[in-house]
Structure formats: structure tokens, C-alpha cells
Write an enzyme that holds these catalytic residues in place. Sequence first.
Site, PDB file in Angstrom:
ATOM      1  N   LYS A 279      84.436  14.286  63.027  1.00 55.23           N
ATOM      2  CA  LYS A 279      85.600  14.997  63.558  1.00 55.23           C
ATOM      3  C   LYS A 279      85.269  16.107  64.557  1.00 55.23           C
ATOM      4  CE  LYS A 279      89.219  13.052  61.923  1.00 55.23           C
ATOM      5  NZ  LYS A 279      88.808  11.834  62.655  1.00 55.23           N
TER       6      LYS A 279
ATOM      7  N   HIS B 224      85.139   0.477  68.544  1.00 57.01           N
ATOM      8  CA  HIS B 224      84.853   0.043  67.173  1.00 57.01           C
ATOM      9  C   HIS B 224      86.175  -0.075  66.430  1.00 57.01           C
ATOM     10  CE1 HIS B 224      80.315   0.890  66.607  1.00 57.01           C
ATOM     11  NE2 HIS B 224      80.569   0.658  67.874  1.00 57.01           N
TER      12      HIS B 224
ATOM     13  N   PRO C 216      79.340  16.506  59.396  1.00 55.95           N
ATOM     14  CA  PRO C 216      79.485  15.390  60.337  1.00 55.95           C
ATOM     15  C   PRO C 216      80.025  14.091  59.743  1.00 55.95           C
ATOM     16  CG  PRO C 216      77.170  15.698  59.782  1.00 55.95           C
ATOM     17  CD  PRO C 216      77.917  16.828  59.135  1.00 55.95           C
TER      18      PRO C 216
ATOM     19  N   TYR D  93      90.483   8.710  60.183  1.00 58.20           N
ATOM     20  CA  TYR D  93      89.252   8.468  60.960  1.00 58.20           C
ATOM     21  C   TYR D  93      89.571   8.254  62.438  1.00 58.20           C
ATOM     22  CZ  TYR D  93      84.387   6.989  61.621  1.00 58.20           C
ATOM     23  OH  TYR D  93      83.073   6.900  62.023  1.00 58.20           O
TER      24      TYR D  93
ATOM     25  N   TYR E  20      78.520   3.340  56.315  1.00 56.20           N
ATOM     26  CA  TYR E  20      78.432   4.567  55.522  1.00 56.20           C
ATOM     27  C   TYR E  20      78.041   4.122  54.117  1.00 56.20           C
ATOM     28  CZ  TYR E  20      80.994   7.279  59.096  1.00 56.20           C
ATOM     29  OH  TYR E  20      81.394   7.920  60.246  1.00 56.20           O
TER      30      TYR E  20
HETATM   31  C1  PHB Z   1      76.676   9.441  65.198  1.00 56.47           C
HETATM   32  O1  PHB Z   1      76.596   8.308  65.712  1.00 56.47           O
HETATM   33  O2  PHB Z   1      75.937  10.357  65.553  1.00 56.47           O
HETATM   34  C2  PHB Z   1      77.646   9.687  64.107  1.00 56.47           C
HETATM   35  C3  PHB Z   1      78.592   8.718  63.804  1.00 56.47           C
HETATM   36  C4  PHB Z   1      79.487   8.933  62.756  1.00 56.47           C
HETATM   37  C5  PHB Z   1      79.440  10.113  62.035  1.00 56.47           C
HETATM   38  C6  PHB Z   1      78.517  11.093  62.355  1.00 56.47           C
HETATM   39  C7  PHB Z   1      77.615  10.891  63.392  1.00 56.47           C
HETATM   40  O3  PHB Z   1      80.302  10.292  61.009  1.00 56.47           O
END
Ligand code: PHB
Length: 393
Positions: A296, A74, A292, A384, A203
Site C-alpha cells: 500500500k 496482474h 509492506p 488489494y 504470499y
Molecule cells: C515487491 O515486489 O517489492 C512487493 C510486492 C508486493 C508486496 C510488497 C513488495 O506486498
Amino acid sequence: MTAERTRVAIVGAGPAGLLLSHLLAEAGIESIVLDRRTREEIESTVRAGILEQGTVEILDTVPGSRARTVGHRHDGIEFRFAGEGHRIDFPSHVGRSVWLYPQHEALTDLIAARLAAGQDLRFGVTADRVDDVDTATPRVFCTAADGTRFEIAADFVVGADGSRSVVRTAVTGSHTGGSFREYPFAWFGILCEAPPSSEELIYSNSPDGFALISQRSDTVQRMYFQCDPDTDVDAYSEAQLWDTLQARVPGTTLREGPIFQRDVLRFRSFVAHELRHGRAALVGDAAHTVPPTGAKGMNLAVADVILLNDALQGLLLRGDEAPIDAYAEAALRRIWKAQHFSWWMTSMLHASPDASEFDRLRQLGELRSVVESDAGQRYLAEAYTGWPLQRTL
Ligand code: PHB
């Protein structure tokens, strides 16, 4: 009670423990890895999915790793707020990317590789207690699945045993000792059978609360929405789950399908007061927990392991105590940066139950400061995709 001997006793067969056993074996240091869970439990537990580029590069050294073949690269994420979408491109800012590769797939690879290499890896074994960490021979007292009790004497004990770590007591003197914060919300997570609704992660900060659109594969998707920590997973019908998610990502039409798993993830930030005491050290969730939002968790565990591997090689191959003495401080530098990033992403994207109008408008100003600034986007991309890994060897 029977006693066994190894060089490094690793408690916990998650990503941290298994990767450490691999790196130590490459340096000729033998270890025993034990975990109270069964192999099936470990390989089927759904966890996060984003790997930093540095994490993928380390996994490349594990024979048979599928991170690059089954995982997807990604090159950016989208922030959505106030009805607008803003993509943050990673390669153009920092020359790095991330990989979407679910943690349980990485674990499946690691377990297969360690067993093929002859690793002493024991499932269904509970570590009850760790003793003698102030001596040259720390010991782990264990109970096997059939109730048999035994003891492992080692040169060093590593706690890679997650947030309910048993080894932590031997390192910090208490089960809970550390810096801690809770958040007034959680994530409701779903897994569904549907095609992807978006190629990259979204997000989304919406007036109703946060949502994250993530993926797992061409046919399975992972999505989350902000909820109360006490939410009952069965309180929502499938239709209500889709309505809630859809309302929080205006501008994208979610592709719906049967929801086959639901869970509530509580948010906590935690860093243990000590990461190492005598001949024992902590890595991964045993040492720290992050919410989450910054993706990280597993990456931080891998960064700890790289530092601890270097330090253990110094200690066990050359009798050099300096790197192990430096381990906690070196690890904590990255841990606190990741704590800050995870807290910042969380506070910037979620709706706080007691937020005032000022708080909500300030939050939109904060999001704009990031997406409308080259420096803001670069800061986000750098954190990130992961800061460069430090080696002490
Ligand atoms: C996930 O795909 O489970 C996931 C992706 C990004 C995050 C948290 C969880 O920040």
C-alpha cells in the site's frame, strides 16, 4: 541569505512530491520541488512494485509514463499455506487489477516528464527547517549541495519528504508525534538474475515463517522472507538464501540465479497526529508508514496527493479554505483503512516469534475464512486493488 518565491514549495522528489507538482502544473500552479538526494540515487533506490489500478490511471496523465507498457498487469495473487495454494482473482470479484511496475521506474518517468515540462526541480538540496506556517507566507530554509544557504517563500509548503520528514516538525510540533507500532520481524529482500518462478505473486505462510515471491522483469526477480529485524544482510551465503526461500514455498521450484542485491526491511506502522497545520501539509511516508505486506505504501501516497491537489487548487485558485480544512480528515479515512489492511495481511501471514499452538491454528483458520469464502476473497480483492479514489473538487 537569498530568498526565492514560489506558490507551492514541495519538499521531497519521491512519487508523492513529483506527482503533486505535475497535477498542480496542469492547473497552472507553479511549484519548486527539492530533494536532498541526487537524481541517480532517486532513480536507483529499490522500493515496492505494486500499483493499484487508480494509481496507474493517474500515472497515465503523466506524459511518457511506461506503467502500462513496461509494467505488467496482474489479475490475482496466490495465498499459500498448509501445503495448499489458493488464487484470489481480482477482475471477477471487483472488476479491477493491479500493475507490477517498480517504484524507481515510475520515478524515472516522473522526473523525465517534470524536467521536460520545465519544472523547477532541484536535487542535492536539503530542507533544514520550515517556518511561519501560521502566516500566509510559510518559508523553507535550505542548503544546496555546495553549502550555499537560501530560503524559499511560498503560499503553501508540502512535506513529501519521507519517513524522516523535516516538514513534519512544522506540522505536528515534533519530529515523531504520531500513532506507532513495531513488529517483531522484518523482511530479507533479494534481487536476483533469474527467470520468473511464478507468473503472479505468491504470499506464503509456512511454519518457518512468511515468504513472498515477486517479480521485476523477465530476467530479474524480487523475493522476500521473514527474518529477525536485527539480521545482518551478509550473514547468509547465496546457497542459504535459496534454501531458506525454497523451504518456505513448498510446491514451487524456485528458479535460482545470481543474487545481486540484499536488504533488510524493518516493519513499522505509523500515522502522524496531524497532517496539516496552517499553510503546511504532509503526504506519503512523511504522514504515514505501513508494513509492506499489503503493497500500500506508494498507492497511499498517490491517494493523499490527489486529495491535497484538489484542496490546493481550492485554496490557491479560488481562495476557498474549505477543502484544505477537510484534507486531513478525508486523507485519514483511507490511511486508516490501509493501515488496517496492511496490519491484517501482516498478522495473518507471518509467524510471530511468541505464537502459541492456538495462535498458529487460529491463523490457518483465518486464512481459510478468506480463501474459502466468496465474500472473503472479494474483501481482499477490493482492498488489494484499492478503494475508489475520492475527489473533493
Ligand atoms: C515487491 O515486489 O517489492 C512487493 C510486492 C508486493 C508486496 C510488497 C513488495 O506486498
